[in-house]
Design an enzyme around this catalytic site. Sequence first.
Site, PDB file in Angstrom:
ATOM      1  N   PHE A 280      -6.862 -46.747  -1.065  1.00  0.00           N
ATOM      2  CA  PHE A 280      -8.043 -45.884  -1.124  1.00  0.00           C
ATOM      3  C   PHE A 280      -7.814 -44.588  -0.363  1.00  0.00           C
ATOM      4  O   PHE A 280      -7.213 -44.581   0.712  1.00  0.00           O
ATOM      5  CB  PHE A 280      -9.262 -46.565  -0.472  1.00  0.00           C
ATOM      6  CG  PHE A 280      -9.733 -47.814  -1.142  1.00  0.00           C
ATOM      7  CD1 PHE A 280     -10.654 -47.769  -2.173  1.00  0.00           C
ATOM      8  CD2 PHE A 280      -9.264 -49.052  -0.734  1.00  0.00           C
ATOM      9  CE1 PHE A 280     -11.093 -48.932  -2.785  1.00  0.00           C
ATOM     10  CE2 PHE A 280      -9.707 -50.223  -1.327  1.00  0.00           C
ATOM     11  CZ  PHE A 280     -10.621 -50.157  -2.359  1.00  0.00           C
ATOM     12  N   ASP A 281      -8.326 -43.502  -0.915  1.00  0.00           N
ATOM     13  CA  ASP A 281      -8.595 -42.312  -0.122  1.00  0.00           C
ATOM     14  C   ASP A 281      -9.893 -42.590   0.636  1.00  0.00           C
ATOM     15  O   ASP A 281     -10.616 -43.525   0.299  1.00  0.00           O
ATOM     16  CB  ASP A 281      -8.756 -41.114  -1.054  1.00  0.00           C
ATOM     17  CG  ASP A 281      -9.312 -39.899  -0.339  1.00  0.00           C
ATOM     18  OD1 ASP A 281      -8.760 -39.520   0.704  1.00  0.00           O
ATOM     19  OD2 ASP A 281     -10.325 -39.342  -0.818  1.00  0.00           O
TER      20      ASP A 281
END
Length: 618
Positions: A280-281
Amino acid sequence: MEWVVARDTALFIASVIAGAPTAISAYKAAKAKAFSIDLLVTIAVIGALVIGEYVEAAVVSFLFVFGAYLEVRTLEKTRRSLRDLVDMAPQEAQVVRDGQTVTLAVDDIIEGDHVLVQTGGKVAVDGTIVSGQGLLNEATITGEPVPRSKTTGDTVYSGTILDNGYIEVVADRIGDDTTFAQIIELVEEAQETKTKAQRFLDKFANVYTPAIIVLSVLVVVVTRDVEFALTFLVIACPGALVISTPVSMVAGLGNGARHGVLVKGGDALERLSKIDTLVFDKTGTLTMGRPEITEIRTVDTDESTVLALAAQLERASEHPLGRTVVEEAQNRGLPLGESPTEVEVIAGGGIRGIVGSRRVAVGSKRMLASTDVALPDELAEYADARERAGNTVVFATIDERLAGIISIADQIRPEAAAAIATLRGRGVKQFYMLTGDNRHTAELVAAQLGIDHAESELLPQDKVRIVSELKAQGHHVGMIGDGINDAPAIATADVGIAMGAGTDVSIQTADVILMGNRFDQLVHAHSLAKATVHNMLQNTVIAIGTVVLLLTGVLTHQVFMSTGMLVHEASVLIVILNAVRLVRYRDKGINRLHANPVRNPVGGDRTIAGDRAAQRIG
């Protein structure tokens, strides 16, 4: 005797009429050097007519044509989601031209036009509301049926419906450039792509068909029984096998489109089902992407000056934190003056440039280091404390001197933790968060969401490196983000996933797009991918099992041409109906995500934006 002749004549004519479409299809395929299933049936029908088996010829040709008809009709149901999307596209709109309201075709609207939308009307462009307010149904874009309140300054999308109210929209994107038009294009392209299983079956048919013809000739040579050889030829047709994967894939893609998940093809759907590591960002992905300033500490400069100069510079930036600074200055009514000059972006660190006559820089500690601005111990401790409290700290320098420290916080998406827990229970073994933010904030977010590994203060190339390393270790990696800086990592991953509100670059790079920017859509996409692949496997087993059983029956003289063909067509219909179940597939765990959202109890101790903003995580 005359009755027999009449019957045989009628059967002969019926066989020719029913078999003609199949023969034409076989001829076209043969001209293209492809050996289709139609060729097997055509040979079998012609052979049956030659040896006088008119009943068998008529039954085989009729059943094959009828089976093809059922296949087309049933497949059409799986494509209904795309047809519904096309039907929803607005055809005309009310536009203000030269002070007059006129009705124009959508193709005649130009950028900058003011489009009027009344209750019950469809928005014909992507644009910004300049006046009015109302409730917009954005199900065609986000998959979310609950109308959203929109007012001046909000963005609206083509294809959405104004349930109640009145709005005037300035057109930013028109025609094929609108989000809705791109969704239709993506779904159309996706339905034309093929999975690995489909590509294998296409090659299989080109080998299998001539092989069956050769075997049938050998059967004639060995048994001297032409009828038996023709029966073998017909029963060996793997019609259900050829359609077993495409019908499942089309149904799965259609389901995704209806629920706000765009998957760019069956191959992407297959890869999504296999991921065991999800990366994930943070900002705009795990968080809402709507950060607010929680505190400003100044150094020998008044607060308004620091904020105004920082906002003037950040107008040249697209970063979410930069937009937050600009919005705060605008909310306070601070004059932003002229645009900055000599703007330079510091990769992963911030931005600097000339504002008026002053040299201004805004960014992280990396920015301070690059500009050789000293950070006193007292302020370093303050910044560290703000980060531990869950804020992202932004430093502002004026004329090469530290002028202020701005604390910014963002809210975690309420369904993120439950979605991650659900995905973990369904086979995703590891979760990573890669962010350019500080270590304290990264660790705080990771701990609250149950993420295994958090890497902070990263540049875009660092994200690519980590994703590449995970792939090299044998993991099937999915990367989800929303920004330009995420695009390289999204492209590197086995499956790239973009938030629908992200940048055009990240959306164009991704294999999967979550139009509603919600993690329940990610859970549904993953679950749907697994269900689709499982459905493909079921159909393949049904198809192969039917052929094996029928051939066994033929070789033991228990199955004859007409009955075998009937069973064969029944297997085709079963395969299609099994795939159609995917059209209405819905993950049962989705409702639990909405029922148990995770709140964000962590925040700062002093705020400008209020207590609620102080409880957000940066």
